[in-house]
Design a protein around this motif. Structure first.
Motif, PDB file in Angstrom:
ATOM      1  N   MET A 135       0.694  -1.366   0.254  1.00  0.00           N
ATOM      2  CA  MET A 135       0.077   0.157  -0.257  1.00  0.00           C
ATOM      3  C   MET A 135       0.677   1.157   0.193  1.00  0.00           C
ATOM      4  O   MET A 135       1.910   1.234   0.467  1.00  0.00           O
ATOM      5  N   GLU A 136       0.093   2.381  -0.756  1.00  0.00           N
ATOM      6  CA  GLU A 136       1.026   3.052  -0.851  1.00  0.00           C
ATOM      7  C   GLU A 136      -0.179   4.496  -0.029  1.00  0.00           C
ATOM      8  O   GLU A 136      -0.698   5.075  -0.944  1.00  0.00           O
ATOM      9  N   THR A 144      -3.459   0.754  -3.214  1.00  0.00           N
ATOM     10  CA  THR A 144      -3.157  -0.781  -2.743  1.00  0.00           C
ATOM     11  C   THR A 144      -3.737  -1.389  -4.534  1.00  0.00           C
ATOM     12  O   THR A 144      -4.660  -0.709  -5.254  1.00  0.00           O
ATOM     13  N   GLU A 145      -2.799  -1.435  -5.284  1.00  0.00           N
ATOM     14  CA  GLU A 145      -2.461  -2.622  -6.917  1.00  0.00           C
ATOM     15  C   GLU A 145      -3.010  -0.921  -7.394  1.00  0.00           C
ATOM     16  O   GLU A 145      -2.510   0.030  -7.812  1.00  0.00           O
TER      17      GLU A 145
END
Length: 124
Positions: A1-2, A22-23
């Motif tokens: 996650m970013e 996320t993705e």
């Protein structure tokens, strides 16, 4: 996650991120109608809806997405009587007609009249 952080959207006022990727999905936190440059909130539902939409757009840009890639929004209004004016502004930004929930709540942080959060697709 970013975590997504943008100086072009209001800073978090609690222990949360402005957005998380996320993705290939972006989840934004609710965007209050606070001008990130001045820290001020405009008066009236139309001006506040405009600022909330702009703040969401700035997070979408930061994450490599855009209004046309929003799949779901959740909108919060302090007064459902503001719905027609809110909806008029909202429709100018979310032209792809994403899925949406819009609910009236008893109160929003900082005395805001509206808040918008969204889920959007972005390039992974």
């Amino acid at each position: 996650m970013e975590a997504i952080v943008s100086e072009h959207a209001p800073a978090a006022i609690g222990p949360y991120s402005q957005g998380i990727v996320t993705e290939n999905l972006l989840f934004t936190s609710g965007q209050l109608p606070i001008d990130p440059r001045s820290g001020e909130m405009p008066q009236g539902i139309a001006a506040q809806a405009e600022q909330s939409c702009i703040n969401v757009g700035n997070l979408l840009d930061e994450a490599g997405s855009g209004y046309e890639r929003v799949v779901k929004t959740t909108c919060y209004l302090a007064d459902m009587n503001d719905f027609p004016q809110f909806n008029e502004v909202y429709a100018r930004y979310f032209t792809s007609n994403p899925a949406r929930s819009c609910v009236a709540v008893k109160e929003l942080p900082t005395g805001a009249l509206c808040e918008i959060e969204c889920i959007a697709v972005r390039d992974a």
